[in-house]
Design an enzyme around this catalytic site. Structure first.
Site, PDB file in Angstrom:
ATOM      1  N   LYS A 263      10.707 -23.170 151.822  1.00  0.00           N
ATOM      2  CA  LYS A 263       9.422 -22.997 151.808  1.00  0.00           C
ATOM      3  C   LYS A 263       8.929 -22.967 153.489  1.00  0.00           C
ATOM      4  O   LYS A 263       8.900 -23.985 154.248  1.00  0.00           O
ATOM      5  CB  LYS A 263       8.603 -24.082 151.142  1.00  0.00           C
ATOM      6  CG  LYS A 263       7.077 -24.214 151.408  1.00  0.00           C
ATOM      7  CD  LYS A 263       6.210 -25.108 150.434  1.00  0.00           C
ATOM      8  CE  LYS A 263       4.707 -25.078 150.691  1.00  0.00           C
ATOM      9  NZ  LYS A 263       4.141 -26.152 150.064  1.00  0.00           N
ATOM     10  N   ASP A 268      -0.908 -25.249 155.992  1.00  0.00           N
ATOM     11  CA  ASP A 268      -1.551 -24.992 154.627  1.00  0.00           C
ATOM     12  C   ASP A 268      -2.718 -25.657 154.726  1.00  0.00           C
ATOM     13  O   ASP A 268      -2.767 -26.997 154.838  1.00  0.00           O
ATOM     14  CB  ASP A 268      -0.401 -25.817 153.638  1.00  0.00           C
ATOM     15  CG  ASP A 268      -0.944 -25.937 152.222  1.00  0.00           C
ATOM     16  OD1 ASP A 268      -2.128 -25.051 151.846  1.00  0.00           O
ATOM     17  OD2 ASP A 268      -0.376 -26.384 151.605  1.00  0.00           O
ATOM     18  N   LYS A 275      -8.316 -27.973 151.279  1.00  0.00           N
ATOM     19  CA  LYS A 275      -7.801 -29.259 151.283  1.00  0.00           C
ATOM     20  C   LYS A 275      -9.076 -29.959 152.254  1.00  0.00           C
ATOM     21  O   LYS A 275      -9.743 -29.577 153.035  1.00  0.00           O
ATOM     22  CB  LYS A 275      -6.571 -29.624 152.318  1.00  0.00           C
ATOM     23  CG  LYS A 275      -5.135 -29.134 151.632  1.00  0.00           C
ATOM     24  CD  LYS A 275      -4.028 -29.369 152.320  1.00  0.00           C
ATOM     25  CE  LYS A 275      -3.009 -28.828 151.506  1.00  0.00           C
ATOM     26  NZ  LYS A 275      -2.429 -29.714 150.480  1.00  0.00           N
ATOM     27  N   ASP A 286       4.328 -28.145 156.851  1.00  0.00           N
ATOM     28  CA  ASP A 286       4.721 -27.609 155.353  1.00  0.00           C
ATOM     29  C   ASP A 286       5.656 -26.368 155.457  1.00  0.00           C
ATOM     30  O   ASP A 286       5.996 -25.822 154.808  1.00  0.00           O
ATOM     31  CB  ASP A 286       3.352 -27.149 154.840  1.00  0.00           C
ATOM     32  CG  ASP A 286       3.292 -27.055 153.259  1.00  0.00           C
ATOM     33  OD1 ASP A 286       4.060 -27.739 152.639  1.00  0.00           O
ATOM     34  OD2 ASP A 286       2.388 -26.378 152.845  1.00  0.00           O
ATOM     35  N   ASP A 345      -4.199 -23.950 146.402  1.00  0.00           N
ATOM     36  CA  ASP A 345      -3.352 -24.816 147.434  1.00  0.00           C
ATOM     37  C   ASP A 345      -2.051 -25.264 146.665  1.00  0.00           C
ATOM     38  O   ASP A 345      -1.294 -25.889 147.417  1.00  0.00           O
ATOM     39  CB  ASP A 345      -4.409 -26.234 147.400  1.00  0.00           C
ATOM     40  CG  ASP A 345      -3.584 -27.023 148.427  1.00  0.00           C
ATOM     41  OD1 ASP A 345      -2.902 -26.686 149.377  1.00  0.00           O
ATOM     42  OD2 ASP A 345      -4.160 -28.556 148.594  1.00  0.00           O
ATOM     43  N   GLU A 347       0.452 -23.199 146.631  1.00  0.00           N
ATOM     44  CA  GLU A 347       0.974 -21.858 147.253  1.00  0.00           C
ATOM     45  C   GLU A 347       2.449 -21.838 147.410  1.00  0.00           C
ATOM     46  O   GLU A 347       2.701 -20.905 147.459  1.00  0.00           O
ATOM     47  CB  GLU A 347       0.272 -21.553 148.425  1.00  0.00           C
ATOM     48  CG  GLU A 347       0.655 -22.289 149.938  1.00  0.00           C
ATOM     49  CD  GLU A 347       0.782 -23.792 149.811  1.00  0.00           C
ATOM     50  OE1 GLU A 347      -0.127 -24.676 149.122  1.00  0.00           O
ATOM     51  OE2 GLU A 347       1.658 -24.233 150.336  1.00  0.00           O
ATOM     52  N   ARG A 349       4.935 -22.743 145.435  1.00  0.00           N
ATOM     53  CA  ARG A 349       5.416 -22.062 144.385  1.00  0.00           C
ATOM     54  C   ARG A 349       5.166 -20.778 144.132  1.00  0.00           C
ATOM     55  O   ARG A 349       6.454 -19.850 143.981  1.00  0.00           O
ATOM     56  CB  ARG A 349       5.107 -22.837 143.068  1.00  0.00           C
ATOM     57  CG  ARG A 349       3.683 -22.805 142.805  1.00  0.00           C
ATOM     58  CD  ARG A 349       3.279 -23.912 141.716  1.00  0.00           C
ATOM     59  NE  ARG A 349       2.870 -25.267 142.313  1.00  0.00           N
ATOM     60  CZ  ARG A 349       2.499 -26.282 141.526  1.00  0.00           C
ATOM     61  NH1 ARG A 349       2.438 -26.253 140.648  1.00  0.00           N
ATOM     62  NH2 ARG A 349       2.379 -27.252 142.225  1.00  0.00           N
TER      63      ARG A 349
END
Ligand code: BES
Ligand code: MN
Ligand code: ZN
Length: 493
Positions: A263, A268, A275, A286, A345, A347, A349
């Site tokens: 990933k 993020d 967030k 991230d 959020d 994201e 996956r």
């Protein structure tokens, strides 16, 4: 920092600093041999009670002569030293060494009997601790950090019969440390520098320097592949997404490759499901899954085991904007499955599912994805174990063992189909979030729907990829676990 072996007797080995163990208050064989030559300075210091018995306590004793100093380290008082006591001692040693003026050091810690661990393990533990202590991230500072980094060279005392094996272990530790340093650098870089394009360039550079084949898929190609889910995350950002494919061919073309998928969210924000502000800076980490893939590719390319390895990183940024995905939007993934994006959020996956479909073309022997996927995983496991999710007991055993052996542990979590119900959507084939309950498990269940064509495992590294607080920074985990896993597949571990 150079590592080597020494097979001469401790008292005859010329060095700036001899590292010797004290076990249950008593000097070990190396300490006694050196002390006999040095006139009892070590004994006198111990008799004065200058070294606490707690594992990891250290004491520097000036000697002069062939051995200029002795660094005494307590390994506790248990008859057989537990792994943690030895690791604590190794970390304390490298910290104490850096505070001396010694240009080189020789370790005689091999004589310490560690529960279930051999000499190679002890050599690796100390070498990695030394590299860890020497690591600095100063790319973004205007002045270099002047704090001491430790000696230029560390030698490992051992018998002549073991010197070749220890030499090989030190070479492997050096390659691993190189991969870890790369992963740390990429993780520590801020989101305005380490962009998807930067990650792609880092992969190309790695390819040039280490002989990997690297291909970068651009937005146009992702569109042609119908990666609607990955592209939905990228559409809110001004930065173009990149899908990077790196290949290390160490075995014949007939051998099915191991595939690592990382990933690579370079920042993020949460997107429209934004967030809270507190600690949002840490979302530059991230992309640590992607960084761990790059770090592992580097270590493996240097060690050249007979195995085929493909590293894939899905890189983009998760931003809120006028072009960003809205909660409730439905997108079509490369697999054809439609996804209702209830929370922008979640994201990770969404980009991984398309990468997992993409890698089917490699007919992999196994696929492992690595992601800072869920805050829920941090709640479940804290910061010691990464979360491991797989339906394959064999792969679970293999990855768990790789984690244990490399001091980079993971813990298996459930992945039963019963949890799939949480992902039900009234408007698409699947929703991208379940409820709060079992959040790391439902995230893994989402991925599982896209990983049916091969043996697959998912590592959730949200709690292990970086440290917060005063020591804030990337940990390079799980590069040690992954490197061990790949070497094991090559029969070279
Ligand atoms: N990158 C985060 C996960 C994360 C959060 C890692 C905090 C480390 C620390 C991920 O993209 C995310 O935001 N996940 C959400 C999922 C939720 C919306 C279902 C989370 O964990 O809150
Ligand atoms: Mn997120
Ligand atoms: Zn994320």
């Amino acid at each position: 920092m150079q590592f080597s072996t020494k097979t001469s007797a401790p008292e005859k080995t010329r060095t700036g600093c001899a590292i010797v163990a004290v076990h249950a208050g008593k000097p070990g064989a190396a300490a006694r041999a050196i002390d006999a030559q040095a006139g009892g300075a070590i004994d006198a210091a111990l008799a004065r009670g200058d070294l606490p018995a707690k594992a990891g306590s250290t004491l520097l004793v000036g000697l002069g002569g062939a051995v200029e100093r002795a660094l005494l380290v307590s390994v506790g008082d248990e008859a057989i030293v537990p792994e943690k006591a030895f690791s604590d001692a190794a970390r304390a040693v490298v910290r104490a060494l850096a505070a001396t003026g010694a240009k080189d050091a020789v370790s005689w810690l091999g004589e310490v009997e560690v529960a279930g661990r051999d000499l190679r393990w002890k050599a690796r533990a100390l070498a990695l601790a030394a590299r860890e202590a020497a690591y600095r991230f100063e790319r973004m500072k205007s002045k270099r950090d002047a704090s001491p980094r430790g000696p230029h060279a560390i030698a490992f005392g051992c018998d002549r019969a073991q010197a070749a094996a220890i030499g090989a272990e030190l070479k492997a530790a050096t390659a691993l440390a190189g991969g870890m340093d790369l992963a740390k650098d990429l993780g520590n870089l801020p989101g305005n520098v380490c962009t998807p394009a930067y990650l792609a360039d880092a992969a190309k550079k790695l390819g040039r320097e280490h002989g990997l084949k690297v291909e970068v898929l651009e937005r146009k190609q992702m569109e042609a592949l119908k990666m609607g889910s990955l592209l939905a995350v990228a559409q809110g950002s001004a930065l173009a997404p990149k899908l990077v494919v790196m290949r290390y061919d160490g075995a014949g073309p007939k051998q099915a490759p191991i595939v690592l998928v990382g990933k690579g969210i370079t920042f993020d924000t949460g997107g429209i499901s934004i967030k809270p502000a507190a600690e949002m800076d840490e979302m530059k980490f991230d992309m640590c899954g992607a960084a761990s893939v790059l770090g592992t590719m580097r270590a493996i390319a240097e060690l050249k085991p007979k195995v085929n390895l493909i590293g894939v990183i899905a890189a983009c940024e998760n931003m809120p904007s006028g072009t960003a995905t809205r909660p409730g939007d439905v997108v079509t993934s490369m697999s054809g499955q439609t996804i209702e994006i209830l929370n922008t959020d979640a994201e990770g996956r969404l980009i991984l599912c398309d990468a997992l479909t993409y890698v089917e073309r490699f007919k992999p022997a196994a696929v492992v994805d690595i992601a800072t996927l869920t805050g829920a995983c941090v709640i479940a496991l804290g910061h010691h174990h990464s979360g491991l999710f797989t339906k394959s007991d064999a792969l679970a055993a293999e990855l768990s063992a790789a984690g244990r052996d490399s001091a980079d542990p993971c813990w298996r979590m459930p992945l039963d189909d019963e949890y799939q119900d949480a992902l039900k959507s009234n408007f698409a084939d699947v929703a991208n979030v379940g409820g709060r309950a079992g959040g790391s498990i439902t995230a893994a269940c989402f991925l599982a729907r896209f990983a049916k064509a091969y043996e697959w495992a998912h590592l959730d590294i949200a709690g292990t990829a970086w440290k917060s607080g005063a020591a804030k920074g990337s940990s390079a985990r799980p590069v040690p676990l992954l490197t061990r896993f790949v070497l094991g597949r090559a029969g070279a571990a």
